[in-house]
Design a protein around this motif. Structure first.
Motif, PDB file in Angstrom:
ATOM      1  N   SER A  69       0.738  -1.099   0.009  1.00  0.00           N
ATOM      2  CA  SER A  69       0.072  -0.145  -0.054  1.00  0.00           C
ATOM      3  C   SER A  69       0.853   1.277  -0.001  1.00  0.00           C
ATOM      4  O   SER A  69       2.051   1.192   0.306  1.00  0.00           O
ATOM      5  N   ALA A  70       0.323   2.284  -0.325  1.00  0.00           N
ATOM      6  CA  ALA A  70       0.791   3.706  -0.477  1.00  0.00           C
ATOM      7  C   ALA A  70      -0.231   4.800   0.031  1.00  0.00           C
ATOM      8  O   ALA A  70      -1.312   4.578  -0.430  1.00  0.00           O
ATOM      9  N   GLN A  71       0.206   5.671   0.771  1.00  0.00           N
ATOM     10  CA  GLN A  71      -0.734   6.626   1.216  1.00  0.00           C
ATOM     11  C   GLN A  71      -0.374   7.971   0.360  1.00  0.00           C
ATOM     12  O   GLN A  71       0.964   8.608   0.596  1.00  0.00           O
ATOM     13  N   SER A 106      -9.350  14.837  -7.775  1.00  0.00           N
ATOM     14  CA  SER A 106      -8.070  14.371  -8.081  1.00  0.00           C
ATOM     15  C   SER A 106      -8.024  12.847  -8.488  1.00  0.00           C
ATOM     16  O   SER A 106      -8.505  12.038  -7.550  1.00  0.00           O
ATOM     17  N   ARG A 107      -7.741  12.336  -9.382  1.00  0.00           N
ATOM     18  CA  ARG A 107      -7.724  10.864 -10.018  1.00  0.00           C
ATOM     19  C   ARG A 107      -6.423  10.619 -10.023  1.00  0.00           C
ATOM     20  O   ARG A 107      -5.596  11.188 -10.677  1.00  0.00           O
ATOM     21  N   LEU A 108      -6.153   9.216  -9.475  1.00  0.00           N
ATOM     22  CA  LEU A 108      -4.862   8.803  -9.754  1.00  0.00           C
ATOM     23  C   LEU A 108      -5.077   7.805 -10.763  1.00  0.00           C
ATOM     24  O   LEU A 108      -5.688   6.771 -10.625  1.00  0.00           O
ATOM     25  N   VAL A 129      -6.853   4.334 -10.496  1.00  0.00           N
ATOM     26  CA  VAL A 129      -7.189   3.414  -9.454  1.00  0.00           C
ATOM     27  C   VAL A 129      -7.229   4.097  -7.893  1.00  0.00           C
ATOM     28  O   VAL A 129      -6.877   3.469  -7.041  1.00  0.00           O
ATOM     29  N   GLY A 130      -7.529   5.303  -8.072  1.00  0.00           N
ATOM     30  CA  GLY A 130      -7.836   6.013  -6.798  1.00  0.00           C
ATOM     31  C   GLY A 130      -8.411   7.516  -7.044  1.00  0.00           C
ATOM     32  O   GLY A 130      -8.153   8.059  -8.125  1.00  0.00           O
ATOM     33  N   GLU A 131      -9.155   8.032  -6.063  1.00  0.00           N
ATOM     34  CA  GLU A 131      -9.688   9.444  -6.242  1.00  0.00           C
ATOM     35  C   GLU A 131      -9.992   9.845  -5.040  1.00  0.00           C
ATOM     36  O   GLU A 131     -10.317   9.213  -3.960  1.00  0.00           O
ATOM     37  N   ALA A 132     -10.044  11.417  -5.053  1.00  0.00           N
ATOM     38  CA  ALA A 132     -10.458  12.110  -3.875  1.00  0.00           C
ATOM     39  C   ALA A 132     -11.219  13.296  -4.319  1.00  0.00           C
ATOM     40  O   ALA A 132     -10.878  13.986  -5.575  1.00  0.00           O
ATOM     41  N   VAL A 133     -12.107  13.864  -3.667  1.00  0.00           N
ATOM     42  CA  VAL A 133     -13.224  14.808  -4.123  1.00  0.00           C
ATOM     43  C   VAL A 133     -13.239  15.785  -3.036  1.00  0.00           C
ATOM     44  O   VAL A 133     -13.472  15.538  -1.931  1.00  0.00           O
ATOM     45  N   LEU A 189      -3.598   3.877  -1.873  1.00  0.00           N
ATOM     46  CA  LEU A 189      -3.294   2.930  -2.899  1.00  0.00           C
ATOM     47  C   LEU A 189      -2.993   1.612  -2.545  1.00  0.00           C
ATOM     48  O   LEU A 189      -2.169   1.515  -1.713  1.00  0.00           O
ATOM     49  N   LYS A 190      -3.841   0.591  -3.066  1.00  0.00           N
ATOM     50  CA  LYS A 190      -3.393  -0.854  -2.798  1.00  0.00           C
ATOM     51  C   LYS A 190      -2.496  -1.288  -3.759  1.00  0.00           C
ATOM     52  O   LYS A 190      -2.671  -0.969  -5.031  1.00  0.00           O
TER      53      LYS A 190
END
Length: 187
Positions: free
Chosen positions: A24-26, A48-50, A58-62, A81-82
């Motif tokens: 994982s990673a933050q 923001s989309r990774l 593979v990841g998102e924040a709003v 992120l896993k």
């Protein structure tokens, strides 16, 4: 560059990775927003989309924000992120953070900005030297001018690719770029 008055600042997205492992990673994302208008405040949504190298999100924040005229603002977000693909010298895997700024009322996209991102850990150890993703790496570096020899200071993609390929074949894994700012394609 012509932009909407409410926009993401140029080079305004800063991404760091914390607690990185193979599992994982933050990711912490700080995005600087600007509102270059003298009118009322603007209500916006920052998505923001990774995105991985294959184009999959593979990841998102709003986050929501209220922008004041002529006053920069910063939005902080996190994405967990896993099983991240770690960047290394031999496998330089890159993600990108796609920042999308929208008008909160209408949903209209005001700006879109991309930030390339590699996920890795590094540290320097007094006994072992440079440690990348938990493994010791010998640094083989060169100091290089920004020009392309007889081609001059223009940034030709093919010439930069050729130059970097030759250096990598020689065992170079670090370049100190001298004097002038380098082209984004080189970096």
């Amino acid at each position: 560059t012509k932009l909407n008055p409410a926009h993401i600042a140029q080079w305004g997205t800063y991404v760091t990775a914390e607690d990185v492992s193979k599992n994982s990673a933050q990711l912490k994302i700080r995005t600087k927003l600007q509102y270059d208008a003298e009118a009322q405040m603007a209500d916006v949504v920052l998505q923001s989309r990774l995105v991985d190298a294959d184009g999959n999100a593979v990841g998102e924040a709003v986050s929501e924000a209220q922008l004041m005229p002529l006053t920069p603002a910063e939005v902080e977000q996190e994405i967990h992120l896993k099983n991240p693909r770690l960047w290394s010298i031999d496998t330089p895997y890159m993600y990108r953070v796609e920042s999308i700024l929208k008008d909160k009322q209408t949903g209209e996209v005001l700006d879109r900005y991309y930030t390339p991102t590699g996920i890795r850990t590094f540290r320097f150890d007094a006994q072992k030297g440079f440690i990348l993703n938990g493994e010791q790496v010998k640094i083989n570096g060169v100091c290089m001018h920004h020009d392309q020899g007889a081609l001059g200071s223009a940034a030709y993609y093919d010439a930069m690719y050729r130059q970097l390929s030759i250096l990598k074949d020689m065992g170079v894994n670090l370049i100190r770029a001298t004097h002038n700012p380098y082209d984004e394609d080189f970096i």
